[in-house]
Write a protein that holds these residues in place. Sequence first.
Motif, mmCIF file in Angstrom:
data_model
loop_
_atom_site.group_PDB
_atom_site.id
_atom_site.type_symbol
_atom_site.label_atom_id
_atom_site.label_comp_id
_atom_site.label_asym_id
_atom_site.label_seq_id
_atom_site.Cartn_x
_atom_site.Cartn_y
_atom_site.Cartn_z
ATOM 1 N N ALA A 1 -11.647 0.006 5.037
ATOM 2 C CA ALA A 1 -12.689 -0.129 4.012
ATOM 3 C C ALA A 1 -13.187 1.244 3.557
ATOM 4 C CB ALA A 1 -13.845 -0.960 4.559
ATOM 5 N N ARG A 2 -13.357 2.163 4.498
ATOM 6 C CA ARG A 2 -13.812 3.505 4.129
ATOM 7 C C ARG A 2 -12.770 4.225 3.273
ATOM 8 N NH1 ARG A 2 -16.478 5.367 9.959
ATOM 9 N NH2 ARG A 2 -18.603 4.582 9.525
ATOM 10 N N GLN A 3 -11.483 4.104 3.661
ATOM 11 C CA GLN A 3 -10.427 4.712 2.853
ATOM 12 C C GLN A 3 -10.422 4.136 1.446
ATOM 13 O OE1 GLN A 3 -7.042 4.270 5.924
ATOM 14 N NE2 GLN A 3 -6.359 5.904 4.597
ATOM 15 N N ALA A 4 -10.559 2.830 1.368
ATOM 16 C CA ALA A 4 -10.552 2.172 0.056
ATOM 17 C C ALA A 4 -11.695 2.679 -0.804
ATOM 18 C CB ALA A 4 -10.659 0.657 0.238
ATOM 19 N N GLY B 1 1.881 6.923 -6.789
ATOM 20 C CA GLY B 1 0.752 7.672 -7.335
ATOM 21 C C GLY B 1 -0.287 6.815 -8.030
ATOM 22 N N ASP B 2 -0.305 5.516 -7.733
ATOM 23 C CA ASP B 2 -1.277 4.609 -8.354
ATOM 24 C C ASP B 2 -2.502 4.501 -7.437
ATOM 25 O OD1 ASP B 2 -2.725 2.540 -9.494
ATOM 26 O OD2 ASP B 2 -0.937 1.423 -10.083
ATOM 27 N N ARG C 1 0.839 -1.210 0.000
ATOM 28 C CA ARG C 1 0.000 0.000 0.000
ATOM 29 C C ARG C 1 0.876 1.263 0.000
ATOM 30 N NH1 ARG C 1 -2.594 3.490 4.306
ATOM 31 N NH2 ARG C 1 -3.385 5.182 2.974
ATOM 32 N N GLU C 2 1.931 1.286 0.849
ATOM 33 C CA GLU C 2 2.805 2.459 0.921
ATOM 34 C C GLU C 2 3.499 2.704 -0.413
ATOM 35 O OE1 GLU C 2 3.255 4.707 3.329
ATOM 36 O OE2 GLU C 2 1.595 3.752 4.374
ATOM 37 N N GLU D 1 -3.687 1.399 -5.020
ATOM 38 C CA GLU D 1 -3.622 1.700 -3.584
ATOM 39 C C GLU D 1 -4.973 1.403 -2.940
ATOM 40 O OE1 GLU D 1 -3.177 5.291 -0.321
ATOM 41 O OE2 GLU D 1 -3.092 5.771 -2.458
ATOM 42 N N GLY D 2 -6.060 1.802 -3.632
ATOM 43 C CA GLY D 2 -7.394 1.510 -3.110
ATOM 44 C C GLY D 2 -7.620 0.018 -2.951
#
Length: 985
Positions: free
Chosen positions: A881-884, A852-853, A845-846, A857-858
């Motif tokens: 989940a909310r961030q995604a 910048g993808d 994820r990092e 990342e999601g």
Amino acid sequence: MDFSVLGPVRASVDGRPVDVGVRKQRFVLAVLLLEVNKHVPADRLIELAWPEGEAPDTARTVIHTQISRLRATFAGSEDVALVREGSGYQLRVDPMRVDVFRFHALCAQARAATDECRIKLLEEALALWAGPALSSVASEEIRLRMAAPLEEARLGALEDRFEAYLRRGEEAGILPELAEAAAEHPLRQQLVAKLMLALHRLDRTPEALAAYQRLYRRLDEELGIEPAPAVRQLQVRILRDDPSLLPFTGPRQLPPEVDHYTGRHDHLDTLAGLFGLGDRVPAVVAITGKPGLGKTALAIRAAHGLASRFPDGQLFVDLHGAGPRPRDPAEVLARFLRDLGVAGADLPASLEERMGLFRDRTATRGILVVLDNAADEEQVRSLIPGNPECGVLITSRRRLTGLDLRGLIDLDGLADTDAFALLSGLAPRVRAEDEAAGEVVRLCGGLPLALRIVGAKLRSHPHQTVADLAARMTDERDRLDELVGGDREVRASFLLSYDGLTLAQQRAFRLLAAMPDTGFAAWAAAAALGEDLRTTQRVLDSLVDVNLLECGRGEFTATRYHFHDLIRLYAKEKLSPPEGAAVWSRLTDAYLYLGKRADAQLEFGGLHQFTPPPLAVDAPRLAEDVDRNAAAWLADEHTSIVQAVELSAAAGDDATTCRLSATVAAFLELRAQWRDLQRVAELSHIAATRMDSPYWTAYALFALGLAARETRDFATSARSFRAGLEILPRADDPLLEVVVLLSVGVSHRLQGRWDEAAAHFAGCLSRLDSLAAPRWRAYTLREYGVLHRYRGEWAKAKECLTEAIAAYHTLGDVRWEAASGRELGIVHQDEGDHAAAVEQLTASREALRNAGDDRREGAALRCLGWVALEAGNLAEALAYARQAREILDQARDPHGLACAEVLLGDVHLALGDSATGRAHLDRGVAYLDTSGDPRWRGKSVLSLGRHLAAAGDLPGARAAWEKAWADLSRIGAHEAATVRALLDG
């Protein structure tokens, strides 16, 4: 409750007096009223009540007693409160309930008003005084000390009122009162000076001079000083009978405002604020913008609103700056001086002398100078007064960067809502919801001039429908012809600007119109013009300066340029066909060379085979910069290249169409811009077919299949891939053949045809053994690993994914190393190694975020949420989940977003919030049910069954699980075992 301190200290309710106690109590109330809503320390009250340090030991008790009595007085009031605050007290009340605050508010309003309104406001303020301030509260000594600032404010308001009357030439009406005030305050020089001026104007000059002598003697005898320089100068001017002492009736030259003026409220507010700032220099403000934007209309409207701040008049002149013969500043100054009362015989000959006399005549007057349609800084510099009480408002098509401006308003087109309002105001039959009206507004480009012409046409030609007009304006060749009405014409407005350009600027203006209308960088303009970059940048900046070009921002280059649509059409009218053809040839050559280099730097670029023309652009380090930042270059240029593909296709240049399409295809895939990829692929396929080129036909069919696959149009994808595979043997490109086979394999995997997918992946790996294509081998291994993961073949999945990660690491490809790592993290979790899964997914994820993808990342965040849910860490799962969901929504990835909605449904169910969870789940299921992906369709229905079971609907849950079983067992997904257990449980 209302309070008064401007006279006796009093309180009242609805006009009925309220007893506020004895003298000491009224004193405490007065102090609190002067500091209303503020903390007043008890020590301050004691110090004021006993100023010489004579406070008795009981002083604090006395003050507290008065406070208690006042509290009792206010006890029944809802709008007054007297509260203890620390070591002091606070009286809480609306300040406008206290006469002194109303007085100050009225005086503040008066300062910004016209003389007529100022007089009314000041008289209302002075009427609040019912005698000496704070009378009857303490000894005269204490009262005078406390009331001194109030008395000074009263005298200031009185003087301002007298000054307003004198400016209006109404000295006769105020003379008795003015003489009385001067007698009451014989040392107040401003009052005496106003009395002198009034007497002189009323032909009582001896009395005016006598008033001066009385002032002189008293100042000398009592203070040992002389009158102020301004008062002494006034005496000299009276002795000389200076005509400038007579009432000044300044010029009022503002033109009328335009009818149906609409919008620009923010700009009007900004202008009002810029001219409202006190400063030691006159406010000079400019309004700039392209032709037809309504700069003059805005300036006139603003000037009418500002007129009250400049009571001595408003000068207005059209400087003809956009025409071939701008007005001479010396000529303009001669007119201004005549308007200010200078006789023609007294006009100086030189510009410098006229400028000096103009500044002298405006030195004591507040005048607004409106300089419309200025040519440049030199033309207006000599027309700016020196008096800070004056203001200058300039309009120009140039930006006037050489002037010291207090503010610059760079005008843009009207917003759509304002444009609709203007058009419908001029032609009431236009309705905002009318699609044709919306098209007319769009084609006018927000130009008020164009909208006014169109509105007038619709109003005066009732037989003409809005739809008819929109249809005629849609054709670019006829649009400017439609924007003609009487003596108003958009084309004529542009012509004035064009005629004012140098020959080099005119050439650039014409040639740049041949470029794609998506905007361009300086290097592209240099290619179009056939000039070096430095020369090109100078001419571009000059066109921006006269508002014929606009600027925006880019990723690769800081500045990108573009035309307003209507100005571009005018420029194209000026462009000859040979000029346009030469521009197009130079520009496409540059796009082919740089596009091929940029594409070669992308992760999956460099597939196409053609030799581009050499780079003829004289722009140092351009090619090297593109190599270093290819994705940013393509981010800036891909819309222009797509349009270049369309223009090449329309011109029948088949080879250029295919080559340009190939340079941008990999970038469009990288940014998931499937519609554009489909568009250029379709045009390339038509061109390749016409050329009978197997290679370009195969390449176009591959791109069409890829775009269709990613939009889940699997039928079209299969047809395109199948046609491409049939022609590939004749294309003589082994790597392209591998890439197409690999793409077909991914398509099979997405549709649940996993045996066929496995065969394609294995075949690709076999072919790649003989090709030097490490990146494509790594990608094939990754896709094969994903397939093994889907089947629950963990060891094979780990083997493929680990090899892919190592290959990407060697290549230095952080993005795809992280994307492959995400898949390996899922394998760790499926094997039960939670710690390894979290570590791997977090690192992936990092890396994806740093690359910048957003889309991937999601996906990594969604996987972290799933892992946290599996481990029972529900708060963490919900956050992930909310961030995604947020990121995938912004990335416009509908499939990824649907998967995140399913995860949110599972998390909320685990949290016990089944209603919220079901809402998320339903959105995910609705999309995935039609996506053509049986694995995710089955997984989403598996979650639906859990929700139904939790709600007590066991038959519904079983039906959902049977549907999930049908999908997942058919394709061999490892999740089928979970469904079987639920059905058998």
